[in-house]
Each structure stands twice: as structure tokens, then as C-alpha cells.
Design a protein around this motif. Sequence first.
Motif, PDB file in Angstrom:
ATOM      1  N   GLN A  82      25.686  34.421  50.818  1.00 56.34           N
ATOM      2  CA  GLN A  82      25.363  35.141  49.581  1.00 56.34           C
ATOM      3  C   GLN A  82      26.605  35.775  48.969  1.00 56.34           C
ATOM      4  O   GLN A  82      26.745  35.813  47.742  1.00 56.34           O
ATOM      5  CB  GLN A  82      24.308  36.209  49.856  1.00 56.34           C
ATOM      6  N   ASP A  83      27.522  36.252  49.785  1.00 57.25           N
ATOM      7  CA  ASP A  83      28.755  36.850  49.272  1.00 57.25           C
ATOM      8  C   ASP A  83      29.569  35.873  48.430  1.00 57.25           C
ATOM      9  O   ASP A  83      30.328  36.284  47.543  1.00 57.25           O
ATOM     10  CB  ASP A  83      29.629  37.360  50.424  1.00 57.25           C
ATOM     11  N   ALA A  84      29.431  34.583  48.714  1.00 56.55           N
ATOM     12  CA  ALA A  84      30.221  33.570  48.008  1.00 56.55           C
ATOM     13  C   ALA A  84      29.590  33.119  46.696  1.00 56.55           C
ATOM     14  O   ALA A  84      30.224  32.405  45.910  1.00 56.55           O
ATOM     15  CB  ALA A  84      30.430  32.361  48.916  1.00 56.55           C
ATOM     16  N   VAL A  85      28.370  33.543  46.421  1.00 54.79           N
ATOM     17  CA  VAL A  85      27.663  33.125  45.210  1.00 54.79           C
ATOM     18  C   VAL A  85      28.226  33.861  43.990  1.00 54.79           C
ATOM     19  O   VAL A  85      28.381  35.081  44.010  1.00 54.79           O
ATOM     20  CB  VAL A  85      26.150  33.389  45.345  1.00 54.79           C
ATOM     21  N   LYS A  86      28.483  33.114  42.927  1.00 58.38           N
ATOM     22  CA  LYS A  86      29.038  33.693  41.701  1.00 58.38           C
ATOM     23  C   LYS A  86      28.072  33.607  40.520  1.00 58.38           C
ATOM     24  O   LYS A  86      28.321  34.217  39.474  1.00 58.38           O
ATOM     25  CB  LYS A  86      30.341  32.970  41.320  1.00 58.38           C
ATOM     26  N   THR A  87      26.994  32.867  40.661  1.00 59.89           N
ATOM     27  CA  THR A  87      26.039  32.721  39.569  1.00 59.89           C
ATOM     28  C   THR A  87      25.002  33.847  39.599  1.00 59.89           C
ATOM     29  O   THR A  87      24.892  34.600  40.569  1.00 59.89           O
ATOM     30  CB  THR A  87      25.309  31.373  39.666  1.00 59.89           C
ATOM     31  N   GLU A  88      24.206  33.936  38.547  1.00 56.05           N
ATOM     32  CA  GLU A  88      23.230  35.022  38.411  1.00 56.05           C
ATOM     33  C   GLU A  88      22.058  34.889  39.382  1.00 56.05           C
ATOM     34  O   GLU A  88      21.467  35.887  39.803  1.00 56.05           O
ATOM     35  CB  GLU A  88      22.717  35.080  36.972  1.00 56.05           C
TER      36      GLU A  88
END
Length: 257
Positions: A82-88
Motif C-alpha cells: 500500500q505504501d507504494a501506491v500512488k493512485t487515488e
Amino acid sequence: MHTHSFPEITLLISHYNRSQSLARLVHLVDELGLEFGNIIVTDDGSRPEHVEKLQNLQREKGFTLLTVPKNMGMGHNFNKGQDAVKTEYTLFIEEDFVPNPSFVPALSKALSILKENPEMDIARFYAYFKYPYLRPIGDGFAEMQFSPFKAGYRKFFMYSDHPHLRRSTFFQKFGRFREDTRPDKTEYLMMMSFLHNKGKGVFFEAYQDLLTQSNSSEEPSTISREFWRQTDNIFVTAARNLYRHFKMNRDYLMGRK
């Protein structure tokens, strides 16, 4: 093949020692014409032969692969992904699930629901049982309605690690996954945090139509559970249900973490 583009969504896939299952899921995503802002595979220290297959698949498909040198536990695996997610938005799926064609329109509808209802935190696509208190809102979805005064213990299962769409700000409201406990306890604690922090969500009523959980003898489930959690013995089942009823009500009312 028609393409279904979801640039606002990252597909986050958790993986542990089931590279064949992961390959099946990634290829099915392509076959369904699903395109995401990113695909992240978060691996929890799989054996070398599986990591090699992941790396080969990454070169073929171009997804982001997150690895660790040793097994750090489910909570750590979920957190680093989850830390690597950049989208909304984040579409979370464990590697042993198989999406069906009907999943595509359901995902589109779930995204619309979250966009149009900022108070909604999650849209659930799969479960082992139907959430007991639902208010239908259309297109197969219903809003989950929780109250500590409602009957039964299944009312507590608003959050689940089963496939779901969530806001990528999920941790800001509900906290991170606990990393110092076993997988079922990690999920349980997030479920309680979801309730304590007034989480809201929708549930797809035909809850086993969109995806299939498929474990083979070559790649069985990596989660083992005690006999009393799985047996259908009538006396054990009755005792288990009574225990869960009292434990979950106590933990919720006392704010146990």
C-alpha cells in the motif's frame, strides 16, 4: 478486445509462494482488457524458485515487484504494498483469485460509487458469506449497515482481506496493518479498526459471482487454521459461534486492539 481503462486505480496483488497462481491472475487481467494506473505485486519473501518466476513475469508484463529477503508476515507485506501506491484508489486482490468477465462492470460501478459518495471507504467483491445487514443501492451493490445492537456476530465483518476496492488513503483513517501477529489476527484487528473508526462500505450481493478463489494441490492455500476454525462438527460449530459472538462484542465494546 475491448479495453477497460482505470487510470485512477492501482491493482495491488499480495503474493507468497504461489507464482503459478499469480501468473494466472496477471494473464487474466490482460484477457479481460483491464488496464490500471499501475500493477504492484508485493511478495512476502517467497522461496527462490518462486521469486525467479516472479522476476520473469515482471519482465514480460512490466508490473512493479516488491520483494523482501525473508518472510516478514502478512501485515508487513500489505503495508509495503500500500505504501507504494500512488493512485487515488487501490484494488486489492490476493494471488489465488480468478476474476470472471462480470467483474469488469462491477469494478466500474464500484469506482463510481466511491467517487460519488466520499463517505464510502470500501467496495467489497467477494466473501465466504453474505453480510447480514444490507441496504440495496442498485447494480448489485448494497450498503453495509453496522450497529453493535444488531443480532449475531457476522455484523462485525464489514472489512475483509478478500478482493475489494478502497481509497488509497485507507491507512490515514484506519491505521496500518499490524505486523507483529499471525495473519488471521492481523485481519481481525483491521476489521475492528474499521468499525471503531466508523468505516462505511458497499458489498456486492452476489458475493461469489465476480471472482473465484482457486487453490490447487500444487499451490495450496498458504494460510493454515486450527481444527476448531474449520470443522463442520455440529457441536464444535455451535461452540465456535457462541465464542465468536461474545468475543467480538466484547472486543468492540471495550475497544480492544
